[in-house]
Write a protein that holds these residues in place. Structure first.
Motif, PDB file in Angstrom:
ATOM      1  N   VAL A 112       0.837  -1.204   0.000  1.00  0.00           N
ATOM      2  CA  VAL A 112       0.000   0.000   0.000  1.00  0.00           C
ATOM      3  C   VAL A 112       0.872   1.255   0.000  1.00  0.00           C
ATOM      4  N   TYR A 113       1.966   1.219   0.744  1.00  0.00           N
ATOM      5  CA  TYR A 113       2.846   2.394   0.792  1.00  0.00           C
ATOM      6  C   TYR A 113       3.501   2.641  -0.564  1.00  0.00           C
ATOM      7  N   TYR A 114       3.923   1.588  -1.225  1.00  0.00           N
ATOM      8  CA  TYR A 114       4.529   1.740  -2.551  1.00  0.00           C
ATOM      9  C   TYR A 114       3.516   2.277  -3.556  1.00  0.00           C
ATOM     10  N   LEU A 115       2.265   1.837  -3.426  1.00  0.00           N
ATOM     11  CA  LEU A 115       1.216   2.397  -4.276  1.00  0.00           C
ATOM     12  C   LEU A 115       1.051   3.885  -3.994  1.00  0.00           C
ATOM     13  N   GLY A 116       1.157   4.264  -2.716  1.00  0.00           N
ATOM     14  CA  GLY A 116       1.078   5.673  -2.337  1.00  0.00           C
ATOM     15  C   GLY A 116       2.192   6.486  -2.978  1.00  0.00           C
ATOM     16  N   GLY A 159     -12.047   1.837  10.645  1.00  0.00           N
ATOM     17  CA  GLY A 159     -10.833   1.403  11.335  1.00  0.00           C
ATOM     18  C   GLY A 159     -10.142   0.265  10.608  1.00  0.00           C
ATOM     19  N   ILE A 160     -10.926  -0.664  10.064  1.00  0.00           N
ATOM     20  CA  ILE A 160     -10.367  -1.781   9.306  1.00  0.00           C
ATOM     21  C   ILE A 160      -9.659  -1.284   8.049  1.00  0.00           C
ATOM     22  N   TYR A 161     -10.248  -0.248   7.419  1.00  0.00           N
ATOM     23  CA  TYR A 161      -9.658   0.299   6.187  1.00  0.00           C
ATOM     24  C   TYR A 161      -8.663   1.419   6.468  1.00  0.00           C
ATOM     25  N   SER A 162      -8.323   1.644   7.729  1.00  0.00           N
ATOM     26  CA  SER A 162      -7.624   2.879   8.120  1.00  0.00           C
ATOM     27  C   SER A 162      -6.242   3.039   7.493  1.00  0.00           C
ATOM     28  N   PHE A 163      -5.527   1.940   7.235  1.00  0.00           N
ATOM     29  CA  PHE A 163      -4.192   2.105   6.652  1.00  0.00           C
ATOM     30  C   PHE A 163      -4.293   2.639   5.219  1.00  0.00           C
ATOM     31  N   SER A 164      -5.173   2.030   4.440  1.00  0.00           N
ATOM     32  CA  SER A 164      -5.399   2.548   3.085  1.00  0.00           C
ATOM     33  C   SER A 164      -5.925   3.977   3.143  1.00  0.00           C
ATOM     34  N   ALA A 165      -6.821   4.232   4.100  1.00  0.00           N
ATOM     35  CA  ALA A 165      -7.387   5.578   4.255  1.00  0.00           C
ATOM     36  C   ALA A 165      -6.309   6.597   4.581  1.00  0.00           C
ATOM     37  N   TYR A 166      -5.367   6.199   5.433  1.00  0.00           N
ATOM     38  CA  TYR A 166      -4.280   7.116   5.812  1.00  0.00           C
ATOM     39  C   TYR A 166      -3.433   7.486   4.594  1.00  0.00           C
ATOM     40  N   ILE A 167      -3.171   6.509   3.747  1.00  0.00           N
ATOM     41  CA  ILE A 167      -2.309   6.752   2.584  1.00  0.00           C
ATOM     42  C   ILE A 167      -2.985   7.661   1.563  1.00  0.00           C
ATOM     43  N   ILE A 168      -4.292   7.508   1.349  1.00  0.00           N
ATOM     44  CA  ILE A 168      -4.947   8.241   0.253  1.00  0.00           C
ATOM     45  C   ILE A 168      -5.753   9.459   0.704  1.00  0.00           C
ATOM     46  N   HIS A 169      -5.969   9.622   2.007  1.00  0.00           N
ATOM     47  CA  HIS A 169      -6.899  10.672   2.457  1.00  0.00           C
ATOM     48  C   HIS A 169      -6.460  12.072   2.042  1.00  0.00           C
ATOM     49  N   PHE A 170      -5.148  12.270   1.904  1.00  0.00           N
ATOM     50  CA  PHE A 170      -4.612  13.595   1.572  1.00  0.00           C
ATOM     51  C   PHE A 170      -5.178  14.110   0.253  1.00  0.00           C
ATOM     52  N   ILE A 171      -5.436  13.201  -0.683  1.00  0.00           N
ATOM     53  CA  ILE A 171      -5.978  13.579  -1.985  1.00  0.00           C
ATOM     54  C   ILE A 171      -7.321  14.286  -1.819  1.00  0.00           C
ATOM     55  N   PHE A 172      -8.123  13.810  -0.880  1.00  0.00           N
ATOM     56  CA  PHE A 172      -9.474  14.347  -0.702  1.00  0.00           C
ATOM     57  C   PHE A 172      -9.522  15.449   0.356  1.00  0.00           C
ATOM     58  N   ALA A 173      -8.766  15.262   1.457  1.00  0.00           N
ATOM     59  CA  ALA A 173      -8.795  16.243   2.548  1.00  0.00           C
ATOM     60  C   ALA A 173      -8.079  17.534   2.169  1.00  0.00           C
ATOM     61  N   VAL A 174      -7.105  17.447   1.262  1.00  0.00           N
ATOM     62  CA  VAL A 174      -6.326  18.635   0.876  1.00  0.00           C
ATOM     63  C   VAL A 174      -6.669  19.083  -0.537  1.00  0.00           C
TER      64      VAL A 174
END
Length: 382
Positions: free
Chosen positions: A86-90, A296-311
């Protein structure tokens, strides 16, 4: 002592859900000019990372305790395979976004330095040790670098805490001792590094600064395992949660210029407040949210991609929704929008990327484990 495997830990996933919402809120509120109170509430969301750290340490202990025969090499392999895909995809996603911003002007320039060296440092998860690459490839990637270093030292910490588990007071004292060591290291860095003020963000992110927070999670696990936490009354848990939240909030807004050792004390005090969030959710609050648990279950993926939507998305919406004059309403609209889109995008990533790589990693770990067993058998025969 009760078998810890049979216990319900839905509270952990709910805390993960709360943590990612806090992180989304801090990046959302940065896109608007709101009131001091609004920005204070939103900016406290940065402490969501510390909630993740407490949870991470707790769950690692849980996993290690239930797999006593697991080798350290297997532990490291599983941690790498859990984080890397997931991090490499990020890295690829944000590199693509940076290219769009630089050459096509689709969004505002990211300001990140996507040099080959910085990318390679992030691929190797050494960004927690290298200032130029620390938080310069994947937004929020500093926490992944810090977490990976924590994984490296965790087996030793787990052994130390196990040695002191018979003496219950030590479970409370050990995080304080680690905090003191962290403060001494922080003081030494301030003395040695003449460029400390320019590198202060890196030192805040650094493992030496965050290790006391992880230690809270380890102590929390043992206090939970030994049925000590359940003895904390509801009123006491609420008061202590409020106290440590107000303490960390006050220090956060006093600022690093006025508060000595601000960088160490703020994350530690917020980590203590999150320990009592766990107590409240695990023993006293009957409310269960399936949506929050799933987040919470999806939180790691959410952490990696949230910046696209939150920012990026939020900054775009601020311009398009300029008819909304109330900053509080604007924040609610942006937070709701970015959280919902992040939820569904993370759900997609979890189901189509994380789960598939988890299955692959299980096979890899099994093959690696079987080879180790065969090697040991051959040695015995020899």
């Amino acid at each position: 002592m009760k078998d810890i495997k049979v216990r319900n830990l839905d509270s952990i996933n709910m805390m993960r859900g709360l943590a990612i919402l806090m992180v989304i809120s801090v990046h959302t509120v940065q896109q608007i000019q709101g009131s001091f109170i609004l920005r204070s509430i939103g900016l406290y969301g940065m402490m969501g990372v510390q909630m993740f750290f407490v949870i991470s340490a707790f769950t690692l202990c849980y996993s290690m305790d239930n797999k006593p025969n697991q080798t350290i090499s297997i532990f490291y392999l599983k941690r790498y395979l859990r984080i890397a895909p997931v991090y490499y995809l990020g890295i690829l996603m944000y590199l693509f976004i940076d290219i769009l911003s630089r050459y096509f002007g689709f969004i505002n320039k990211t300001g990140y330095d996507y040099s080959l060296l910085n990318i390679l440092v992030n691929i190797s998860f050494l960004n927690g040790l290298y200032i130029p690459a620390n938080n310069n490839i994947v937004p929020g990637g500093w926490s992944i670098g810090t977490e990976m270093i924590f994984y490296l030292v965790f087996p030793a910490l787990f052994w130390i805490f196990n040695k002191f588990i018979a003496i219950k007071n030590h479970l409370i004292l050990l995080p304080l001792i680690i905090l003191l060591v962290s403060i001494l290291i922080h003081f030494s860095i301030r003395t040695i590094d003449s460029n400390f003020s320019n590198n202060q963000t890196f030192y805040y992110y650094n493992i030496f600064n965050q290790i006391p927070v992880f230690s809270i999670g380890i102590s929390l696990y043992y206090l939970y395992k030994n049925d000590i936490l359940k003895k904390i009354r509801l009123s006491h848990a609420v008061v202590l949660f409020i106290f440590f939240t107000l303490l960390s909030t006050t220090m956060l807004f006093i600022g690093s210029e006025k508060l000595t050792f601000f960088d160490v004390l703020v994350p530690f005090s917020s980590g203590l407040s999150f320990a009592f969030v766990f107590v409240l959710l695990q023993y006293h609050i009957k409310f269960k949210s399936e949506i929050l648990s799933n987040l919470g279950i999806y939180s790691f993926s959410a952490y990696i991609i949230h910046f696209i939507f939150a920012v990026y998305l939020s900054s775009y919406l601020v311009k398009k929704l300029n008819f909304i004059q109330d900053s509080n309403l604007m924040f609610i609209v942006l937070l709701f929008t970015s959280s919902c889109i992040t939820f569904f995008a993370a759900k997609f990533m979890y189901e189509h990327l994380e789960t598939k790589f988890n299955k692959i990693s299980i096979r890899i770990v099994k093959q690696f484990s079987d080879k180790n067993k065969d090697g040991l058998k051959n040695k015995k025969i020899d």
